[in-house]
Design an enzyme around this catalytic site. Structure first.
Site, short mmCIF file in Angstrom:
data_model
loop_
_atom_site.label_atom_id
_atom_site.label_comp_id
_atom_site.label_asym_id
_atom_site.label_seq_id
_atom_site.Cartn_x
_atom_site.Cartn_y
_atom_site.Cartn_z
N ALA A 94 66.67 20.87 65.17
CA ALA A 94 67.96 20.71 64.52
C ALA A 94 68.91 20.08 65.52
O ALA A 94 68.63 20.05 66.70
CB ALA A 94 68.51 22.06 64.07
N HIS A 142 71.87 29.24 66.16
CA HIS A 142 71.90 28.41 67.37
C HIS A 142 72.87 27.23 67.20
O HIS A 142 73.74 26.99 68.04
CB HIS A 142 70.48 27.92 67.67
CG HIS A 142 70.36 27.02 68.86
ND1 HIS A 142 69.70 27.40 70.02
CD2 HIS A 142 70.81 25.77 69.10
CE1 HIS A 142 69.76 26.42 70.90
NE2 HIS A 142 70.42 25.41 70.36
N GLU A 143 72.73 26.54 66.09
CA GLU A 143 73.55 25.34 65.91
C GLU A 143 75.02 25.70 65.66
O GLU A 143 75.92 25.02 66.16
CB GLU A 143 73.02 24.48 64.75
CG GLU A 143 71.54 24.08 64.87
CD GLU A 143 71.17 23.44 66.20
OE1 GLU A 143 72.05 22.81 66.83
OE2 GLU A 143 70.00 23.58 66.62
#
Ligand SMILES: *[C@@H]1O[C@H](CO)[C@@H](O)[C@H](O)[C@H]1NC(C)=O
Ligand SMILES: *[C@@H]1O[C@H](CO)[C@@H](O)[C@H](O)[C@H]1NC(C)=O
Ligand SMILES: *[C@@H]1O[C@H](CO)[C@@H](O)[C@H](O)[C@H]1NC(C)=O
Ligand SMILES: [Zn+2]
Length: 965
Positions: free
Chosen positions: A351, A386-387
């Site tokens: 991602a 995470h993103e």
């Protein structure tokens, strides 16, 4: 960026490869660049254009001082804002080529007098205006120098503009360019992705800018510290939607060059770095919600069919709580009005955290409750977390240069566990940090060829060098040391430091020491936190030197000592450390189950008399593996820990049961402890019902399989493992009412899958019957798959391993038919499990054909085949024969390349293997590109394996023989 090539972390752990070539977890390998890189010397003559895709490869000759021969921009100009129009064509032109066109105006400020403008530009065809590549304009009406000469400096990917006269300090100028580029399917910059829906081919345009590909979309000052405001317009067909970082503010139909098209105008962005830009034109659809608290619009975009099937729902549901968590954690509101997240059919990384428009692989964003496993679900939640963590840490505040990438990625990796824990509190996800990050990276960081987290800016300048820092040291070690820091500071103090750091540097750039300074301020304002040294002094030892210590505790005397832990005791560390490979080690510990006060080991040796024991007392250090180090004890204490495990293992925390196994096996690998001590830690497993210790055992035994699955050790080893796993297999059968239910807990679900895999691979008949029977049932009725999603990886693999071409062809048909990416991935991995050589060879050939195996999946498919004991040699021969082609496809700056090299060589353990590897190195005309260091490491590992096998084979055989009886 998300961790693309670690595959699904926990899915990976659950499905760890065993013996009979099961699904491979691609064990993170170290891409190492700390070792002296052969410094690339550059040619003086700057017009010599060499192929720019592999800048490091070809250049030779003397260094040059010309600014356009350097990879870094000069400090003379600073961009303010860009106005950018891009028009991707989603139909090929008359030459069969997909292109985009565009124009850009950048306003920049001169901060140091100069007579040249250097701006990044790569693979773009610039339209000449009056004989020049660009046009320079005044912003405030004051005069501007005329252009003298302009050219493209391909090696450094720069457009160079020399002027007749100087730009003046403090003045603003505008540079206009018009350009055309190829919308290639190369997964970098502005690129094209294709997919099929109801038999029809669809083309979309999308981007991946990190790290250095924005310059492939438009001329720009393509460094993370060159933040600016971007006003973007996308031109596209009327039946498509355009997305970018900003919110769409207007659309209109226009006619250009006789085409009726749509123009989508976006709101100007906040001040941001070029690598976080994103432009997408697609026919995707979305689901959305408006966050009540902060009015943030959340949209999840996907292929229409995926949206219609509800595959975006989970992502939408989980994004809200995760955003809410991070707003609380950072105590800073989400900086943008919207959060778009989009699932792309072709995407290289896992991602990418583009600000306001996050891009994902489909498997990282889409989830189908009927078809996907709990591992897939966890993957979605953790990649989103995470993103989203990057939206603040990384995007709002950005590292000044790529050498600090570890802070950006390590941080996002660490806090993603906190975000998921908030959204899915029943998962105990925080415990998994130990398996998925700490233990994983220990294996890499224990090599003499590892490298420190932090490196100087000068060592990371070319695109290839930047690609190389996207490795497990940055992600997993970064996460592990930040977790340790947060643990000894306490979470509230850590969060307080983060908050003031984010506030001070919002919309700006930092170096990692800025964070230490803010954490120190938080410590200074909290009397209850007492540190033996400053945050900087403590952390320098973890960040500036590679590796980690093994702490040895002698419980007879209370003596402690530390030593740089090396997996191969004969390897030579030739990089000196200013700290002599000593660390300030925070030690959380317990005595016979009772937790004691934290002890700091601050020197090579020390005595802490509280750690002396008597009678049956034992000491256990590094509770929950909150510290980034391994622990060894005197033999007496080891025996007492083994006794405790055998008698009542629950008195030892579950994470530490996994730790004891992992430490003991690693200490044996390093020849600090006997191999039999390590093997003895597995004896209690017949009573173990928890996932983490089993997962640690499976991971460590996997090395034994790799070394021995072609030798006479295999039989007794298999028999022993069968004996250990049978009771837990029976237990799982009972709690699932003869496999008719799913275990309640998330970790129990993982355990079920990994135990079935282990049991089947080691010849437990009942298990093989079970999986073969399920698979048969599916073959008889392909529209009704009876296999629970959690178990698919294990069942597919074991049934295909037991079957022949009929099973294989069926699975291949199902793979081609799968409309869900995670389902396709499971089948793709399982297809490599067959024992039939010609099927494996044919499968390898398929990886060269993008209509059969997508390009993004080619290298991991080859690695899956190599993980199979039968496929190993086939994959190695395949890679050698096709090397030039494979290199040309994946070798440049591809993140997957090192994993390929690691994957096909991981069984290497004989002199013959070593000779072949060295020969391969000598013979390759193509070179090794981003896999150069991985190849060196494969050689180092092969040498270590040869020694390990020679030393341990007899004893291992003897032990398994006697224990399997
Ligand atoms: C260790 O982890 C367990 C499970 O996550 C937790 O309940 C316990 O409080 C932790 N112990 C320490 C000392 O951090
Ligand atoms: C499970 O199967 C066994 C026979 O294989 C049977 O004796 C037992 O009753 C079954 N248990 C359940 C809960 O269905
Ligand atoms: C496995 O299946 C075969 C026939 O399908 C049967 O004869 C055998 O008893 C089964 N074994 C076990 C352990 O269930
Ligand atoms: Zn990231």
């Amino acid at each position: 960026m998300g961790k693309g090539f670690y595959v699904s972390k926990n899915l990976g752990v659950a499905a760890v490869v065993l013996a009979a070539g099961a699904v491979a977890t691609i064990i993170a390998l170290s891409v190492v660049y700390a070792k002296e890189k052969s410094k690339n010397q550059e040619k003086v003559g700057h017009h010599r254009a060499i192929p720019t895709t592999h800048p490091a490869g070809a250049a030779t000759a003397a260094p040059s001082n010309k600014p356009w021969d350097r990879y870094r921009l000069p400090d003379t100009l600073v961009p303010e804002n860009y106005s950018l129009v891009l028009w991707p064509r989603l139909q090929p032109n008359e030459h069969g080529m997909y292109i985009f066109t565009g124009n850009s105006s950048v306003v920049f400020k001169c901060v140091k007098e100069t007579d040249s403008i250097l701006i990044h530009c790569h693979k773009l065809n610039l339209t000449m205006v009056d004989g020049y590549h660009a046009k320079l304009l005044s912003v405030d009406g004051s005069p501007v120098p005329t252009l003298k000469t302009t050219w493209l400096q391909e090696k450094t990917q720069l457009l160079v503009i020399q002027l007749n006269g100087n730009l003046k300090v403090g003045k603003f100028y505008q540079l206009d360019t018009q350009f055309r580029g190829e919308l290639a399917d190369d997964l970098e910059g502005f690129y094209r992705s294709e997919y099929y829906e109801d038999g029809a081919k669809k083309v979309i345009a999308t981007t991946q800018m990190q790290a250095t590909s924005a310059r492939k979309a438009f001329p720009c000052f393509d460094e993370p510290a060159m933040k600016a405001v971007f006003s973007v317009i996308l031109i596209h067909d009327s039946d498509m939607v355009a997305l970018s970082n900003g919110m769409e503010s207007a659309t209109e139909q226009i006619v250009i060059e006789g085409h009726t098209v749509k123009k989508t105008v976006f709101q100007p962005t906040k001040r941001m770095s070029t690598y976080l830009l994103a432009f997408i034109v697609s026919d995707f659809t979305f689901v959305s919600t408006e966050q009540k608290k902060n009015n943030v619009l959340v949209r999840i975009w996907a292929r229409k069919k995926a949206t219609d099937e509800g595959q975006s729902k989970y992502a939408l549901n989980v994004t809200g709580p995760i955003l809410e968590f991070f707003e609380k954690y950072y105590n800073v509101s989400y900086p943008l009005p919207k959060s778009d997240q989009i699932a792309l059919p072709d995407f290289n990384a896992g991602a990418m955290e583009n600000w306001g428009l996050i891009t994902y692989r489909e498997t990282s964003l889409l989830y189908d409750p009927k078809m996907s496993s709990n591992g897939n679900k966890e993957r979605v939640a953790s990649v989103i977390a995470h993103e989203l963590a990057h939206m603040w840490f990384g995007n709002l505040v950005t590292m000044r240069w790529w050498n600090d990438l570890w802070l950006n990625e390590g941080f996002a990796t660490y806090v993603s566990y906190l975000g998921v824990d908030y959204a899915e509190p029943t998962w105990n996800i925080k415990d998994f940090v130990v398996l998925s990050e700490v233990h994983r990276v220990f294996a890499v960081d224990a090599l003499a060829s590892s490298h420190p987290l932090s490196s100087s800016e000068a060592k990371v300048s070319k695109s290839e060098e930047i690609s190389e820092v996207f490795n497990s040291i940055s992600y997993s070690k970064g996460a592990a040391v930040l977790r340790m820091l947060s643990n000894f500071l306490s979470e509230p103090v850590f969060a307080k430091g983060l908050n003031t750091y984010l506030n001070q540097f919002a919309y700006g750039n930092t170096v990692y020491t800025d964070l230490w300074n803010h954490l120190q301020k938080a410590v200074d304002g909290t009397p209850s936190v007492k540190l033996p040294h400053t945050v900087t002094d403590i952390m320098n030892r973890w960040v500036l030197q590679m590796g980690f210590p093994v702490v040895t505790i002698d419980t007879r005397t209370g003596q402690l000592s530390q030593k740089h832990f090396l997996l191969n005791p004969e390897s030579v560390v030739d990089t000196p450390s200013q700290f002599n490979y000593e660390w300030y080690v925070p030690i959380n510990w317990m005595k016979t189950g009772v937790e004691k006060k934290r002890y700091w080991l601050l020197s090579k040796t020390a005595t802490h008399s509280a750690m002396k024991t008597s009678g049956t007392e034992w000491v256990l250090a590094n509770i929950n593996v909150s510290g980034y180090y391994r622990v060894d004890y005197d033999l007496n204490n080891w025996e007492k820990l083994l006794t405790q495990l055998n008698e009542n293992h629950k008195d030892i925390p579950v994470i530490n049961r996994a730790q004891i196994l992992d430490d003991a096996f690693s200490l044996a690998r390093a020849r600090i402890q006997k191999i039999t001590l390590a093997l003895r830690t597995t004896k209690y497993l017949s009573h173990e019902r928890e996932y983490m210790p089993w997962a640690a055992a499976i991971r460590n035994l996997n090395y034994f399989f790799l070394m021995f699955d072609r030798s006479e050790v295999y039989g007794p080893m298999e028999a022993y493992i069968r004996k250990q796993v049978a009771p837990v297999f029976a237990y799982l059968k009972t709690i699932t009412l003869n496999w008719s239910r799913v275990p309640a807990g998330h970790t129990d679900q993982y355990n079920q899958a990994s135990i079935i895999m282990l049991a089947c691979n080691n010849g437990l008949k009942e298990c093989q019957n079970l999986t073969t029977c399920w698979f048969r049932e599916w073959m008889q009725n392909p529209d009704k798959n009876p296999i629970h999603p959690n178990l698919k990886s294990a069942v597919y693999c074991s049934a295909i391993a037991a079957g022949g071409s009929e099973e294989w062809d069926f699975a291949w048909q199902m793979f081609k038919r799968a409309s869900i990416a995670s389902e396709a991935d499971k089948l793709r991995a399982a297809l490599a499990c067959t024992k039939v050589p010609w099927l494996l060879n044919r499968y390898l050939q398929y990886t060269l054909d993008p209509t059969k195996i997508r390009k993004q999946d080619a290298t991991s498919t080859i690695v899956y085949v190599a993980s199979n004991v039968v496929g190993q040699i086939l994959a190695w021969n395949f890679v050698r024969t096709r090397w030039e082609y494979i290199y040309s496809q994946f070798g440049g700056a591809s993140f997957s390349f090192p994993y390929l090299i690691q994957g096909v060589t991981k069984r290497f353990s004989t002199e013959f293997d070593l000779r072949e590897l060295l020969q391969f190195k000598d013979n390759s005309k193509a070179g090794f590109g981003s896999g150069t260091m991985a190849l060196e490491q494969a050689i180092e590992k092969t040498k270590a394996n040869i020694q390990w096998v020679a030393k341990n084979k007899e004893e291992v055989l003897k032990w398994f023989t006697s224990e399997s009886a």
